[in-house]
Write a protein that holds these residues in place. Structure first.
Motif, PDB file in Angstrom:
ATOM      1  N   ARG A 327       0.814  -1.209   0.000  1.00 42.32           N
ATOM      2  CA  ARG A 327       0.000   0.000   0.000  1.00 42.32           C
ATOM      3  C   ARG A 327       0.850   1.261   0.000  1.00 42.32           C
ATOM      4  NH1 ARG A 327      -4.659   0.992   4.468  1.00 42.32           N
ATOM      5  NH2 ARG A 327      -5.535   2.900   3.578  1.00 42.32           N
ATOM      6  N   TYR A 328       1.972   1.216   0.729  1.00 40.88           N
ATOM      7  CA  TYR A 328       2.809   2.412   0.814  1.00 40.88           C
ATOM      8  C   TYR A 328       4.091   2.260  -0.003  1.00 40.88           C
ATOM      9  CZ  TYR A 328      -0.652   3.486   4.318  1.00 40.88           C
ATOM     10  OH  TYR A 328      -1.851   3.703   4.952  1.00 40.88           O
ATOM     11  N   GLN A 329       3.984   1.441  -1.055  1.00 41.71           N
ATOM     12  CA  GLN A 329       5.014   1.386  -2.106  1.00 41.71           C
ATOM     13  C   GLN A 329       6.441   1.215  -1.597  1.00 41.71           C
ATOM     14  OE1 GLN A 329       3.726   5.244  -3.211  1.00 41.71           O
ATOM     15  NE2 GLN A 329       1.766   4.307  -2.820  1.00 41.71           N
ATOM     16  N   ARG A 376       8.395   6.947   3.539  1.00 45.58           N
ATOM     17  CA  ARG A 376       8.825   7.558   2.277  1.00 45.58           C
ATOM     18  C   ARG A 376       7.660   7.772   1.322  1.00 45.58           C
ATOM     19  NH1 ARG A 376      14.280   6.704  -0.465  1.00 45.58           N
ATOM     20  NH2 ARG A 376      15.676   7.266   1.209  1.00 45.58           N
ATOM     21  N   ALA A 377       6.573   7.015   1.521  1.00 48.31           N
ATOM     22  CA  ALA A 377       5.402   7.212   0.669  1.00 48.31           C
ATOM     23  C   ALA A 377       4.823   8.604   0.907  1.00 48.31           C
ATOM     24  CB  ALA A 377       4.348   6.152   0.948  1.00 48.31           C
ATOM     25  N   ILE A 378       5.040   9.140   2.102  1.00 52.99           N
ATOM     26  CA  ILE A 378       4.577  10.497   2.383  1.00 52.99           C
ATOM     27  C   ILE A 378       5.585  11.501   1.861  1.00 52.99           C
ATOM     28  CG2 ILE A 378       4.111  12.150   4.248  1.00 52.99           C
ATOM     29  CD1 ILE A 378       2.678   9.976   5.723  1.00 52.99           C
ATOM     30  N   ASN A 379       6.836  11.339   2.264  1.00 51.38           N
ATOM     31  CA  ASN A 379       7.862  12.263   1.797  1.00 51.38           C
ATOM     32  C   ASN A 379       9.239  11.719   2.147  1.00 51.38           C
ATOM     33  OD1 ASN A 379       8.613  14.563   0.452  1.00 51.38           O
ATOM     34  ND2 ASN A 379       8.105  15.987   2.091  1.00 51.38           N
ATOM     35  N   VAL A 380      10.220  12.053   1.318  1.00 49.02           N
ATOM     36  CA  VAL A 380      11.575  11.601   1.592  1.00 49.02           C
ATOM     37  C   VAL A 380      12.167  12.405   2.749  1.00 49.02           C
ATOM     38  CG1 VAL A 380      12.588  13.111  -0.152  1.00 49.02           C
ATOM     39  CG2 VAL A 380      13.800  11.046   0.529  1.00 49.02           C
ATOM     40  N   HIS A 386       7.317  10.244   9.438  1.00 48.81           N
ATOM     41  CA  HIS A 386       6.166   9.762   8.683  1.00 48.81           C
ATOM     42  C   HIS A 386       5.954   8.258   8.906  1.00 48.81           C
ATOM     43  CE1 HIS A 386       6.350  13.685   7.099  1.00 48.81           C
ATOM     44  NE2 HIS A 386       7.231  13.464   6.159  1.00 48.81           N
ATOM     45  N   TYR A 389       4.200   7.981  12.062  1.00 49.30           N
ATOM     46  CA  TYR A 389       2.804   8.420  11.892  1.00 49.30           C
ATOM     47  C   TYR A 389       1.963   7.314  11.260  1.00 49.30           C
ATOM     48  CZ  TYR A 389      -1.261  11.221  10.604  1.00 49.30           C
ATOM     49  OH  TYR A 389      -2.546  11.697  10.488  1.00 49.30           O
ATOM     50  N   LEU A 390       2.453   6.740  10.178  1.00 53.28           N
ATOM     51  CA  LEU A 390       1.679   5.695   9.504  1.00 53.28           C
ATOM     52  C   LEU A 390       1.472   4.484  10.403  1.00 53.28           C
ATOM     53  CD1 LEU A 390       3.103   5.763   5.856  1.00 53.28           C
ATOM     54  CD2 LEU A 390       0.846   6.503   6.638  1.00 53.28           C
ATOM     55  N   VAL A 394      -2.359   3.760  11.171  1.00 53.66           N
ATOM     56  CA  VAL A 394      -3.029   2.811  10.267  1.00 53.66           C
ATOM     57  C   VAL A 394      -2.903   1.421  10.874  1.00 53.66           C
ATOM     58  CG1 VAL A 394      -3.114   1.898   7.927  1.00 53.66           C
ATOM     59  CG2 VAL A 394      -2.472   4.285   8.303  1.00 53.66           C
ATOM     60  N   MET A 455      20.461   0.905  -1.507  1.00 59.44           N
ATOM     61  CA  MET A 455      19.311   0.115  -1.943  1.00 59.44           C
ATOM     62  C   MET A 455      19.670  -0.893  -3.034  1.00 59.44           C
ATOM     63  SD  MET A 455      16.101   2.573  -1.584  1.00 59.44           S
ATOM     64  CE  MET A 455      15.835   3.469  -0.063  1.00 59.44           C
TER      65      MET A 455
ATOM     66  N   ARG B 327       0.471  13.102  -6.585  1.00 58.66           N
ATOM     67  CA  ARG B 327       1.302  12.309  -5.695  1.00 58.66           C
ATOM     68  C   ARG B 327       0.472  11.504  -4.704  1.00 58.66           C
ATOM     69  NH1 ARG B 327       6.122  14.965  -2.202  1.00 58.66           N
ATOM     70  NH2 ARG B 327       6.975  13.032  -1.362  1.00 58.66           N
ATOM     71  N   TYR B 328      -0.627  12.104  -4.237  1.00 58.13           N
ATOM     72  CA  TYR B 328      -1.452  11.411  -3.245  1.00 58.13           C
ATOM     73  C   TYR B 328      -2.760  10.904  -3.855  1.00 58.13           C
ATOM     74  CZ  TYR B 328       2.126  13.321  -0.261  1.00 58.13           C
ATOM     75  OH  TYR B 328       3.348  13.631   0.274  1.00 58.13           O
ATOM     76  N   TYR B 389      -2.388  16.338   8.338  1.00 58.87           N
ATOM     77  CA  TYR B 389      -0.995  15.902   8.517  1.00 58.87           C
ATOM     78  C   TYR B 389      -0.188  16.141   7.239  1.00 58.87           C
ATOM     79  CZ  TYR B 389       3.073  13.072   9.674  1.00 58.87           C
ATOM     80  OH  TYR B 389       4.359  12.652   9.915  1.00 58.87           O
TER      81      TYR B 389
END
Lengths: 513, 513
Positions: A327-329, A376-380, A386, A389-390, A394, A455, B327-328, B389
């Motif tokens: 879901r969050y890639q 990272r799905a939210i922001n780098v 983040h 938070y997730l 969730v 990576m 992006r979202y 958020y």
């Protein structure tokens, strides 16, 4: 299964109190998550007159189903599964309603027997919770389903022909109800439950499913200022249930509906609902009520997607972690490699006596390794924040609230300042020992992820060698000049502090194949 | 442009102090966001001896470029743009270094002239900030670039041959530096700046770009407990800059590097950096320093992606909002329809005198309408919280911090409780009047999104008719029995309160086409 991968599935639950549509998306691996959830309060069971649904109830239901059909279209849902419970089951003209729905909308809705309904509740619980034995209870508008499972297998199930709407009508005409009225209700329900020998004195947790349970949890959470916005796997003692019920009973409807955590449209029926839980706890002789945010509709979905067999808890967790990654890639090659490195470090740290942990801790470490990059799905930028938070917002299935926070803290470990902020925010759930654990294991993740910063998996093996007081981290990699090595210095300084041993470093170049 | 849509672009900035790789992803619309950002502190300018780069500096640089090349491979970057600044520009053997890099890694790096470097800083600023006239300053390790722009167009630019590394070496041998040393440094830099007539007494904001500026902002934010974790568009008064500099100057290096907000590897050069800002503010006679988190590398990227012309502020915002939606994974048909409805309501509320707002408020409302659903990318549950958020943690270009928070509060408006929590968390940035505004406009969004709850645009027009004290919301829709209408009752009750007028409702069915 007849359902394609990577598609959208709608589940409609036409209950006696509410009708609900949940839309699930299914990923490449066949794992599911919710993308839409709408509820309409129809109160079908209050439209039953002499065993038949009145015209008004039928019209409301038809209009609602048309709207659900609209929404299913908007989501391009390839499949829609519909189930109906007590009100339709009990109505002599229930069949006519379902025929009309099919004719008008094309939606086909199946009437569940009480036992099927109970079994779906049980399936929802064993597919999402870490509980081996329990009594589940799901209170609808017009029926109440109870099951007993042990060793995660369904042992017994029963459906009682009373629910929050019917009980309220039968026992609670006054507002607020008189003490006597509440006592009579509770005595009635206890008698009904006591008729089942397998419920009596079972002395296991009661798992409460459905809207009443959710509201009860929220009301309690709001009253104590609970720090996590999650009701699934929320545990309450029998006394805590009592206290919520007492406070709610003391208020007339107009004030009760203002109670924090309570849905306004449930203020009239919440009392009978909580009283049912209370009665069941008494008959089971149980000390704990655990709330499940997953219920009938999830059970229906899980059966379709995963089959009717109960999942092992490890499988529940594995699916949920995988689904989170999809879901969050998350870059799974990287995540799996970080897990391999982290587990190798963990094993060796145990042998060296630096960490003293068992299997549970390993499970958390593993989940944290796989999920460390979800942010990272939210922001780098600020991705550690983040990630926390997730993971704290969730739902990750198969873990308690404390476990979810531990995983979140370990996965997002960056420095002590951030960990302290997280601890301060959730001091009602995690304690001092948890902080020490999160710090130790957080550094394992920090080190493991640094060892795959590019990576590209250039480092294939790590060994910790003892050299007196000192530990030497030996990395077997594809070269001498790796980006990973350039970044190690800072990280090893931190790790030395956390593990309370000086940690050195040695690069070993792998012979080319 | 020779660059495909939906691809990955790497930008390498080989600076005199640090080398940085930023990897950008480009979406279907050609809009970009960062997915990777790594920095290595190479201190190239301190490896200049007699105008030539020493062997050690060259080796370090080559190793770093190999690592960047590795990472570019991991991201499958189709394009890599490399630029080098003062250290390489000034070195007699700079060309050899770049040839060696190309031979070893295939990366081609272009040496920028001082004027080009300055222009890229300016481009970064006008493509991301709402400032019409300003003096930009970008301090590198070995040079300092200054531009002046007005009406968003570049008017002048210059590159000075001093930077934080060289100034520190020239003026600050002591630790901590003596007052006299600092004064000499500042006097030297002021003399240099004063040589440019277009800098002197310009009396406009100074926009500070680069690592020194970022660190300065973070140090100040940490010292005042700033509530937003964002440095871009952070404004400081000249006095605030002074105070940070004074505190930092008073500490020896070993303590200075512990200052909250300061990168440890910058503790030795931060003093000369801040002193340059201070000197420039003095010569400009400016009262405000605004920090830009976007700099050289972003300017290079924007030129490649959007061209060399400065973008209008409306275009900057439009791009950023679109990029956020992409992006979202926002459902754009729904988002645009909510915007249309919200703007129609807003116009009519202005005519009715219910809201008294101007163009700025309309801009915020529009952004909020388009972005109200971004939180769904995190989870369908508590999506309002997630929307807040994301909007308060991920940069939205072209808006100040206060504006970003206002948009976040309006977009995520659910109830007063949530708004109050948001206000309490950010009381250093938004005030009481902002709360009233967020509440009024938040209800416009709440109403507009309810009017497209099915996400299928069944309601095409809304009119507000006055009926005495009462306002009647007239909806022109595709039917009488829409899901939207079923959900309106609750929302209109809230809206009546917020707008302080009773609000009724009337459905008008659109004749079939």
């Amino acid at each position: 299964m007849g359902i394609n991968m990577n598609d959208t599935i709608g589940v409609i639950d036409l209950g006696s109190n509410t009708a609900r549509l949940v839309v699930y998306r299914r990923d490449d691996q066949g794992l599911v998550y919710e993308v839409e959830n709408v509820k309409r309060t129809l109160r079908l069971s209050s439209h039953l007159r002499d065993g038949r649904l009145e015209r008004e109830g039928i019209e409301k239901t038809l209009a609602c189903m048309r709207q659900f059909q609209q929404l299913l279209g908007a989501y391009n849902a390839a499949t829609a599964i519909g189930v109906a419970t007590a009100a339709v089951r009990q109505a002599a003209n229930g069949r006519e309603l379902l025929d009309a729905i099919r004719a008008e909308t094309g939606l086909s809705i199946r009437v569940l027997s009480g036992e099927e309904e109970a079994r779906y509740g049980y399936l929802a619980v064993v597919n999402t919770m870490d509980i081996d034995e329990g009594i589940t209870v799901d209170i609808g508008g017009g029926s109440t389903e109870v099951t007993w499972f042990s060793g995660r297998r369904l042992r017994e199930s029963v459906s009682f022909p009373f629910g929050i709407v019917t009980l309220t009508r039968m026992f609670l005409p006054g507002d607020p109800p008189a003490d006597e009225e509440m006592k009579r209700l509770q005595a009635y329900v206890e008698r009904q439950f006591s008729g089942c020998t397998w419920i009596r004195d079972r002395r296991c947790p009661v798992i409460a499913i459905g809207g009443t349970a959710r509201n009860l949890a929220k009301m309690h959470q709001r009253s104590v200022g609970y720090s996590l916005g999650s009701v699934h796997h929320y545990a309450m003692s029998a006394e805590q249930v009592d206290r919520v019920l007492e406070r709610a009973c003391a208020l007339p409807w107009e004030e009760r509906r203002q109670m924090p955590g309570l849905s306004k449209d449930r203020a009239d029926v919440i009392l009978s609902g909580i009283a049912v839980f209370r009665a069941l706890l008494a008959v089971v002789n149980g000390r704990e009520l655990v709330v499940s945010n997953k219920g009938l509709r999830d059970g229906v979905l899980y059966e379709t997607v995963f089959g009717a067999q109960p999942a092992d808890i490890r499988e529940v967790r594995r699916r949920s972690v995988e689904q989170f990654m999809n879901r969050y890639q998350v870059d799974k090659r990287h995540a799996r490699h970080v897990r391999t490195l982290a587990l190798a470090l963990f094993d060796q740290l145990r042998e060296l006596g630096v960490v003293r942990c068992g299997e549970a801790e390993q499970t958390w470490l593993e989940a944290a390794a796989l999920l460390h990059d979800v942010g990272r799905a939210i922001n780098v930028y600020e991705s550690a924040e983040h990630t926390f938070y997730l993971l704290s917002h969730v739902l990750l299935l198969g873990f308690t609230h404390r476990e979810r926070l531990l995983i979140a803290m370990i996965a997002s470990y960056k420095n002590n300042k951030l960990l302290q902020q997280q601890m301060a925010r959730h001091s009602d759930i995690v304690g001092k020992a948890d902080k020490a654990l999160a710090e130790t294991l957080g550094h394992v993740i920090l080190l493991a992820r640094t060892l795959d910063r590019s990576m590209t998996q250039p480092i294939t093996d790590v060994r910790l060698r003892e050299d007196g007081e000192r530990i030497v981290l030996e990395c077997v990699g594809s070269g001498e000049n790796l980006m990973e090595y350039a970044l190690l210095e800072d990280v090893l300084a931190k790790v030395s502090k956390a593990w309370k041993r000086p940690v050195g470093f040695r690069a070993v170049t792998r012979p080319a194949d």
